[in-house]
Write a protein that holds these residues in place. Structure first.
Motif, mmCIF file in Angstrom:
data_model
loop_
_atom_site.group_PDB
_atom_site.id
_atom_site.type_symbol
_atom_site.label_atom_id
_atom_site.label_comp_id
_atom_site.label_asym_id
_atom_site.label_seq_id
_atom_site.Cartn_x
_atom_site.Cartn_y
_atom_site.Cartn_z
ATOM 1 N N SER A 71 14.831 -0.716 -0.044
ATOM 2 C CA SER A 71 13.603 -1.498 -0.247
ATOM 3 C C SER A 71 12.628 -1.122 0.862
ATOM 4 O O SER A 71 13.016 -0.456 1.835
ATOM 5 C CB SER A 71 13.908 -3.011 -0.164
ATOM 6 N N GLY A 72 11.402 -1.577 0.722
ATOM 7 C CA GLY A 72 10.438 -1.358 1.802
ATOM 8 C C GLY A 72 10.920 -2.027 3.083
ATOM 9 O O GLY A 72 10.781 -1.484 4.180
ATOM 10 N N MET A 73 11.520 -3.220 2.938
ATOM 11 C CA MET A 73 12.016 -3.932 4.122
ATOM 12 C C MET A 73 13.192 -3.207 4.763
ATOM 13 O O MET A 73 13.347 -3.234 5.993
ATOM 14 C CB MET A 73 12.401 -5.375 3.751
ATOM 15 N N TYR A 96 1.862 -7.300 6.059
ATOM 16 C CA TYR A 96 2.838 -7.871 5.121
ATOM 17 C C TYR A 96 3.726 -8.875 5.870
ATOM 18 O O TYR A 96 4.342 -8.535 6.882
ATOM 19 C CB TYR A 96 3.676 -6.769 4.472
ATOM 20 N N VAL A 99 7.376 -8.046 7.078
ATOM 21 C CA VAL A 99 7.505 -7.177 8.252
ATOM 22 C C VAL A 99 7.238 -7.990 9.520
ATOM 23 O O VAL A 99 7.964 -7.879 10.513
ATOM 24 C CB VAL A 99 6.546 -5.967 8.157
ATOM 25 N N GLU A 138 -0.878 -1.247 9.605
ATOM 26 C CA GLU A 138 -0.935 -1.329 8.143
ATOM 27 C C GLU A 138 -2.409 -1.206 7.811
ATOM 28 O O GLU A 138 -3.239 -1.858 8.451
ATOM 29 C CB GLU A 138 -0.380 -2.690 7.706
ATOM 30 N N ASN A 142 -2.325 -6.217 4.218
ATOM 31 C CA ASN A 142 -1.920 -7.157 3.168
ATOM 32 C C ASN A 142 -1.898 -8.549 3.759
ATOM 33 O O ASN A 142 -1.124 -8.794 4.684
ATOM 34 C CB ASN A 142 -0.511 -6.751 2.686
ATOM 35 N N THR A 169 1.463 1.485 2.039
ATOM 36 C CA THR A 169 1.771 0.954 0.702
ATOM 37 C C THR A 169 0.514 0.726 -0.137
ATOM 38 O O THR A 169 0.471 1.078 -1.313
ATOM 39 C CB THR A 169 2.561 -0.372 0.836
ATOM 40 N N PHE A 170 -0.531 0.127 0.470
ATOM 41 C CA PHE A 170 -1.733 -0.206 -0.310
ATOM 42 C C PHE A 170 -2.505 1.053 -0.715
ATOM 43 O O PHE A 170 -3.055 1.116 -1.801
ATOM 44 C CB PHE A 170 -2.658 -1.129 0.503
ATOM 45 N N SER A 189 6.462 0.626 0.692
ATOM 46 C CA SER A 189 7.219 -0.165 -0.259
ATOM 47 C C SER A 189 7.018 0.570 -1.582
ATOM 48 O O SER A 189 5.977 0.423 -2.236
ATOM 49 C CB SER A 189 6.687 -1.602 -0.347
ATOM 50 N N THR A 191 8.374 0.003 -4.164
ATOM 51 C CA THR A 191 8.389 -1.037 -5.192
ATOM 52 C C THR A 191 7.021 -1.137 -5.879
ATOM 53 O O THR A 191 6.941 -1.539 -7.042
ATOM 54 C CB THR A 191 8.672 -2.394 -4.486
ATOM 55 N N LYS A 192 5.977 -0.786 -5.138
ATOM 56 C CA LYS A 192 4.598 -1.063 -5.587
ATOM 57 C C LYS A 192 4.032 0.107 -6.396
ATOM 58 O O LYS A 192 4.561 0.441 -7.431
ATOM 59 C CB LYS A 192 3.729 -1.410 -4.391
ATOM 60 N N VAL A 201 12.893 -2.168 -7.005
ATOM 61 C CA VAL A 201 12.679 -2.479 -5.588
ATOM 62 C C VAL A 201 13.200 -1.280 -4.799
ATOM 63 O O VAL A 201 14.359 -0.896 -4.948
ATOM 64 C CB VAL A 201 13.407 -3.776 -5.176
ATOM 65 N N LEU A 202 12.342 -0.684 -3.984
ATOM 66 C CA LEU A 202 12.694 0.565 -3.310
ATOM 67 C C LEU A 202 11.757 0.795 -2.123
ATOM 68 O O LEU A 202 10.620 0.330 -2.135
ATOM 69 C CB LEU A 202 12.533 1.725 -4.303
ATOM 70 N N LEU A 321 2.740 -6.233 -6.261
ATOM 71 C CA LEU A 321 1.493 -5.522 -6.544
ATOM 72 C C LEU A 321 1.808 -4.089 -6.931
ATOM 73 O O LEU A 321 2.946 -3.628 -6.812
ATOM 74 C CB LEU A 321 0.604 -5.551 -5.283
HETATM 75 N N1 PLP Z 1 4.875 -3.357 3.116
HETATM 76 C C1 PLP Z 1 3.946 -3.923 2.351
HETATM 77 C C2 PLP Z 1 2.487 -3.644 2.625
HETATM 78 C C3 PLP Z 1 4.297 -4.782 1.311
HETATM 79 O O1 PLP Z 1 3.340 -5.345 0.560
HETATM 80 C C4 PLP Z 1 5.686 -5.047 1.083
HETATM 81 C C5 PLP Z 1 6.113 -5.955 0.008
HETATM 82 O O2 PLP Z 1 5.311 -6.661 -0.576
HETATM 83 C C6 PLP Z 1 6.625 -4.435 1.910
HETATM 84 C C7 PLP Z 1 6.194 -3.575 2.907
HETATM 85 C C8 PLP Z 1 8.097 -4.681 1.717
HETATM 86 O O3 PLP Z 1 8.561 -3.943 0.624
HETATM 87 P P1 PLP Z 1 9.765 -4.377 -0.342
HETATM 88 O O4 PLP Z 1 9.362 -5.635 -1.035
HETATM 89 O O5 PLP Z 1 9.927 -3.187 -1.226
HETATM 90 O O6 PLP Z 1 10.961 -4.606 0.529
#
Ligand code: PLP
Length: 368
Positions: A71-73, A96, A99, A138, A142, A169-170, A189, A191-192, A201-202, A321
């Protein structure tokens, strides 16, 4: 691949199997927890051809070597683990929330210290980063949609000896390539926008430092935060159409930002594509497009904004998103969101539907 291809071509062709007779055109997920001994992969936690396809494609787009995570996290946690025990991280005041919560947790246990800064204030960030171990950026943020000066901050971070991380990510790798502006690590992330269909989710990082790549790969192995093969496959499949999706979503976002600005019930719109947005000039200098996320405020209270979110028929009221379907959310509905984000701020993730349909639904929800 040919070095001077446009990113919209690279996103389609990078990371594919070699063109030999009867080879598949795209990489397939391999469902195996282990491999016959003697090869490079060895074990399911060390590698999968579906990860490689995603990593090579992201690496080609960002200008480095990719590494995918669960996941992004998971990617963020591995990156934070690079900070030496007792080290200092400079991080955005708004970013975010997951984070920021991770950093706070690590500060609470004494693992590291965190200094929060207004990331658009280049002077303040450059002063704070002196003596720091990591600068976490970032941009756009976000959900406040602030734009950081990436070349200036990357230079300040590097001069200070800090590892410079940019959560991209954005912007996506098509609109912004932080490594080319001096960052050490780019985080997504996936995921987005990268996956793009709200079904995965990745996460991923890309770096142009072999040393950092090896350190992060070691953490992925030892922390075990690996992607499933099917998730990586779906992400690659989604990523192939990123240029097209983004083109439509971005043009929809620009249209909606203007409409919202003209609406009597809207007090503030944050979208870097608006000529009067505080981040416009910076975004125009370092991004090749302004993206498909925007935020707006109603100048009222939380419950009023919440009613707007609950009154749409087409827009999906959900968190997350970057999907093809437009989504909206009042970020402060989450207890974890930073308290300086206004109660009535609504984040829009603009999808690829017809712009008139999106505006008609949003306008009727604003009446509510
Ligand atoms: N970074 C940003 C900017 C995000 O918006 C998100 C999730 O919304 C994440 C990291 C975390 O990613 P994930 O939900 O894939 O773990």
């Amino acid at each position: 691949m040919t070095p001077d291809l446009d990113p919209s071509t690279v996103v389609v062709h990078a990371g594919r199997p070699s063109r030999v007779p009867d080879a598949p055109v795209g990489e397939s997920p391999v469902f195996s927890s282990t491999y016959i001994a003697g090869g490079d992969l060895g074990y399911g936690r060390y590698g999968n051809t579906a990860w490689t396809a995603l990593e090579e494609t992201l690496g080609a787009l960002e200008g480095g070597r990719g590494l995918s995570f669960a996941s992004g996290m998971a990617a963020a946690a591995a990156v934070c683990d690079l900070v030496p025990v007792g080290g200092r991280v400079v991080a955005p005041q708004h970013a975010y929330s997951g984070v920021l919560a991770l950093l706070d947790q690590q500060a609470t246990t004494g693992r590291l210290t965190v200094e929060r800064v207004a990331i658009a204030d280049t002077e303040a960030v450059s002063a704070a980063v002196v003596g720091a171990d990591m600068l976490w950026i970032e941009s756009p943020t976000n959900p406040a949609m602030e734009v950081a000066d990436l070349p200036a901050l990357a230079a300040a971070g590097r001069t200070a000896g800090a590892t410079v991380v940019v959560d991209n990510t954005f912007a996506t790798p098509l609109l912004q390539q932080p490594l080319s502006m001096g960052a050490d690590i780019v985080l997504h992330s996936a995921t987005k926008f990268i996956s793009g269909h709200s079904d995965v989710v990745l996460g991923a990082i890309v770096t142009d430092s072999d040393e950092l790549w090896t350190a992060l790969e070691l953490r992925r192995r030892s922390l075990g935060a690996i992607p499933g093969p099917m998730e990586a496959f779906l992400a690659v499949r989604g990523l192939r159409t990123l240029a097209l999706r983004l083109e439509r979503a971005q043009s929809n976002a620009a249209f909606l930002a203007t409409r919202l600005q003209e609406h009597p019930r809207v007090s503030l719109v944050r979208y870097p594509g608006l000529a009067d947005d505080p981040g416009h000039a910076r975004a125009a200098a370092q991004m090749s497009g302004f993206g498909a996320i925007l935020a707006f405020e109603l100048g009222g209270d939380g419950p009023g904004a919440q009613r707007v979110c609950e009154s749409t028929a087409l827009w999906v009221h959900a968190t997350s998103l970057g999907g093809v379907e437009s989504m909206l959310e009042r970020r402060r509905r989450w207890a974890i969101e930073v308290p300086t984000i206004p109660e009535d701020l609504i984040r829009l993730s603009v999808g690829i539907e017809h712009p008139d349909d999106l505006w008609a639904d949003l306008a009727q929800a604003l009446k509510a």
